[in-house]
Design a protein around this motif. Structure first.
Motif, PDB file in Angstrom:
ATOM      1  N   ALA A  95      75.889  30.942  47.595  1.00  0.00           N
ATOM      2  CA  ALA A  95      74.863  31.393  46.653  1.00  0.00           C
ATOM      3  C   ALA A  95      73.537  30.699  46.918  1.00  0.00           C
ATOM      4  O   ALA A  95      72.472  31.320  46.836  1.00  0.00           O
ATOM      5  N   ALA A  96      73.584  29.416  47.240  1.00  0.00           N
ATOM      6  CA  ALA A  96      72.352  28.675  47.524  1.00  0.00           C
ATOM      7  C   ALA A  96      71.688  29.185  48.800  1.00  0.00           C
ATOM      8  O   ALA A  96      70.464  29.312  48.866  1.00  0.00           O
ATOM      9  N   LYS A  97      72.510  29.486  49.822  1.00  0.00           N
ATOM     10  CA  LYS A  97      71.946  30.019  51.066  1.00  0.00           C
ATOM     11  C   LYS A  97      71.341  31.397  50.846  1.00  0.00           C
ATOM     12  O   LYS A  97      70.286  31.715  51.410  1.00  0.00           O
ATOM     13  N   ALA A  98      71.983  32.218  50.022  1.00  0.00           N
ATOM     14  CA  ALA A  98      71.454  33.550  49.752  1.00  0.00           C
ATOM     15  C   ALA A  98      70.171  33.470  48.934  1.00  0.00           C
ATOM     16  O   ALA A  98      69.238  34.269  49.145  1.00  0.00           O
ATOM     17  N   ALA A  99      70.066  32.501  48.016  1.00  0.00           N
ATOM     18  CA  ALA A  99      68.875  32.356  47.200  1.00  0.00           C
ATOM     19  C   ALA A  99      67.716  31.757  47.988  1.00  0.00           C
ATOM     20  O   ALA A  99      66.556  32.014  47.666  1.00  0.00           O
ATOM     21  N   ALA A 100      68.026  30.965  49.021  1.00  0.00           N
ATOM     22  CA  ALA A 100      66.969  30.308  49.803  1.00  0.00           C
ATOM     23  C   ALA A 100      66.195  31.323  50.639  1.00  0.00           C
ATOM     24  O   ALA A 100      65.028  31.114  50.947  1.00  0.00           O
ATOM     25  N   GLY A 101      66.833  32.374  51.013  1.00  0.00           N
ATOM     26  CA  GLY A 101      66.163  33.390  51.827  1.00  0.00           C
ATOM     27  C   GLY A 101      66.330  33.128  53.312  1.00  0.00           C
ATOM     28  O   GLY A 101      66.811  32.077  53.717  1.00  0.00           O
ATOM     29  N   PRO A 102      65.896  34.060  54.130  1.00  0.00           N
ATOM     30  CA  PRO A 102      66.127  33.948  55.576  1.00  0.00           C
ATOM     31  C   PRO A 102      65.252  32.893  56.242  1.00  0.00           C
ATOM     32  O   PRO A 102      65.595  32.387  57.305  1.00  0.00           O
ATOM     33  N   LYS A 103      64.126  32.481  55.672  1.00  0.00           N
ATOM     34  CA  LYS A 103      63.244  31.541  56.359  1.00  0.00           C
ATOM     35  C   LYS A 103      63.795  30.118  56.360  1.00  0.00           C
ATOM     36  O   LYS A 103      63.480  29.338  57.242  1.00  0.00           O
ATOM     37  N   ASP A 104      64.614  29.748  55.349  1.00  0.00           N
ATOM     38  CA  ASP A 104      65.135  28.381  55.287  1.00  0.00           C
ATOM     39  C   ASP A 104      66.476  28.214  55.994  1.00  0.00           C
ATOM     40  O   ASP A 104      66.992  27.127  56.079  1.00  0.00           O
ATOM     41  N   ARG A 105      67.019  29.264  56.516  1.00  0.00           N
ATOM     42  CA  ARG A 105      68.313  29.167  57.198  1.00  0.00           C
ATOM     43  C   ARG A 105      68.142  28.579  58.579  1.00  0.00           C
ATOM     44  O   ARG A 105      67.158  28.818  59.272  1.00  0.00           O
ATOM     45  N   ILE A 165      90.549  24.455  43.870  1.00  0.00           N
ATOM     46  CA  ILE A 165      89.510  25.026  43.006  1.00  0.00           C
ATOM     47  C   ILE A 165      88.157  24.394  43.308  1.00  0.00           C
ATOM     48  O   ILE A 165      87.134  25.092  43.384  1.00  0.00           O
ATOM     49  N   ILE A 166      88.130  23.088  43.512  1.00  0.00           N
ATOM     50  CA  ILE A 166      86.869  22.399  43.832  1.00  0.00           C
ATOM     51  C   ILE A 166      86.316  22.903  45.156  1.00  0.00           C
ATOM     52  O   ILE A 166      85.105  23.160  45.285  1.00  0.00           O
ATOM     53  N   ILE A 167      87.168  23.082  46.154  1.00  0.00           N
ATOM     54  CA  ILE A 167      86.718  23.566  47.464  1.00  0.00           C
ATOM     55  C   ILE A 167      86.191  24.995  47.362  1.00  0.00           C
ATOM     56  O   ILE A 167      85.122  25.313  47.900  1.00  0.00           O
ATOM     57  N   VAL A 168      86.918  25.862  46.663  1.00  0.00           N
ATOM     58  CA  VAL A 168      86.489  27.261  46.517  1.00  0.00           C
ATOM     59  C   VAL A 168      85.168  27.334  45.770  1.00  0.00           C
ATOM     60  O   VAL A 168      84.263  28.095  46.152  1.00  0.00           O
ATOM     61  N   THR A 169      85.017  26.529  44.726  1.00  0.00           N
ATOM     62  CA  THR A 169      83.767  26.521  43.966  1.00  0.00           C
ATOM     63  C   THR A 169      82.604  26.017  44.819  1.00  0.00           C
ATOM     64  O   THR A 169      81.502  26.579  44.783  1.00  0.00           O
ATOM     65  N   GLY A 170      82.845  24.972  45.606  1.00  0.00           N
ATOM     66  CA  GLY A 170      81.802  24.450  46.491  1.00  0.00           C
ATOM     67  C   GLY A 170      81.353  25.464  47.520  1.00  0.00           C
ATOM     68  O   GLY A 170      80.155  25.613  47.786  1.00  0.00           O
ATOM     69  N   ARG A 171      82.315  26.173  48.103  1.00  0.00           N
ATOM     70  CA  ARG A 171      81.966  27.203  49.090  1.00  0.00           C
ATOM     71  C   ARG A 171      81.186  28.341  48.441  1.00  0.00           C
ATOM     72  O   ARG A 171      80.222  28.852  49.022  1.00  0.00           O
ATOM     73  N   GLN A 172      81.578  28.734  47.225  1.00  0.00           N
ATOM     74  CA  GLN A 172      80.877  29.811  46.531  1.00  0.00           C
ATOM     75  C   GLN A 172      79.448  29.393  46.193  1.00  0.00           C
ATOM     76  O   GLN A 172      78.508  30.168  46.393  1.00  0.00           O
ATOM     77  N   ARG A 173      79.272  28.176  45.726  1.00  0.00           N
ATOM     78  CA  ARG A 173      77.916  27.704  45.399  1.00  0.00           C
ATOM     79  C   ARG A 173      77.065  27.542  46.653  1.00  0.00           C
ATOM     80  O   ARG A 173      75.859  27.788  46.625  1.00  0.00           O
ATOM     81  N   SER A 174      77.693  27.129  47.751  1.00  0.00           N
ATOM     82  CA  SER A 174      76.958  26.987  49.004  1.00  0.00           C
ATOM     83  C   SER A 174      76.453  28.347  49.477  1.00  0.00           C
ATOM     84  O   SER A 174      75.300  28.475  49.892  1.00  0.00           O
ATOM     85  N   MET A 176      60.775  23.002  38.187  1.00  0.00           N
ATOM     86  CA  MET A 176      62.194  23.144  38.384  1.00  0.00           C
ATOM     87  C   MET A 176      62.641  24.446  37.724  1.00  0.00           C
ATOM     88  O   MET A 176      62.336  24.714  36.574  1.00  0.00           O
ATOM     89  N   THR A 177      63.367  25.248  38.462  1.00  0.00           N
ATOM     90  CA  THR A 177      63.819  26.532  37.937  1.00  0.00           C
ATOM     91  C   THR A 177      65.217  26.392  37.352  1.00  0.00           C
ATOM     92  O   THR A 177      66.031  25.611  37.808  1.00  0.00           O
ATOM     93  N   GLN A 178      65.463  27.197  36.353  1.00  0.00           N
ATOM     94  CA  GLN A 178      66.782  27.218  35.734  1.00  0.00           C
ATOM     95  C   GLN A 178      67.554  28.383  36.324  1.00  0.00           C
ATOM     96  O   GLN A 178      67.134  29.529  36.224  1.00  0.00           O
ATOM     97  N   GLN A 179      68.667  28.079  36.957  1.00  0.00           N
ATOM     98  CA  GLN A 179      69.500  29.120  37.534  1.00  0.00           C
ATOM     99  C   GLN A 179      70.830  29.148  36.819  1.00  0.00           C
ATOM    100  O   GLN A 179      71.398  28.101  36.509  1.00  0.00           O
ATOM    101  N   THR A 180      71.310  30.344  36.576  1.00  0.00           N
ATOM    102  CA  THR A 180      72.632  30.452  35.970  1.00  0.00           C
ATOM    103  C   THR A 180      73.668  30.346  37.083  1.00  0.00           C
ATOM    104  O   THR A 180      73.486  30.903  38.167  1.00  0.00           O
ATOM    105  N   PRO A 181      74.729  29.614  36.836  1.00  0.00           N
ATOM    106  CA  PRO A 181      75.758  29.504  37.871  1.00  0.00           C
ATOM    107  C   PRO A 181      76.449  30.844  38.068  1.00  0.00           C
ATOM    108  O   PRO A 181      76.535  31.650  37.142  1.00  0.00           O
TER     109      PRO A 181
END
Length: 96
Positions: free
Chosen positions: A85-95, A74-83, A1-6
């Motif tokens: 970030a997760a898509k960008a970290a996953a890379g193009p193969k998992d999209r 705020i919850i919606i904006v944070t969720g969209r931002q994390r989503s 499990m990797t540790q990622q900073t928010p």
């Protein structure tokens, strides 16, 4: 499990958070003023419909729902931002 900073909070998130916190704090102060004024018997003497009291009564009725809506935003904006970030970290193969 990797540790990622928010990701850091955006300016929009900080502004909305401060506005919501300020609304809640001022509303609680208004409620405290109403309780203290009632306990000291100042309400009947001044007339609760005169002076500053109508604003003190009305402010929490308006500010609490606005603060609640801001927290939801705020919850919606944070969720969209994390989503994003997760898509960008996953890379193009998992999209999909």
């Amino acid at each position: 499990m990797t540790q990622q900073t928010p990701p850091p909070a955006s300016r929009l998130q900080r502004v909305l958070s401060y506005i919501a916190a300020a609304l809640v704090i001022v509303s609680l102060l208004c409620i405290a003023a109403i309780l203290i004024g009632s306990a000291l018997g100042g309400m009947p003497q001044q007339g609760s419909g005169q002076g500053l009291w109508p604003a003190v009564f009305l402010f929490p009725l308006i500010a609490f729902p606005i603060a609640f809506v801001l927290v939801i935003v705020i919850i919606i904006v944070t969720g969209r931002q994390r989503s994003r970030a997760a898509k960008a970290a996953a890379g193009p193969k998992d999209r999909r």
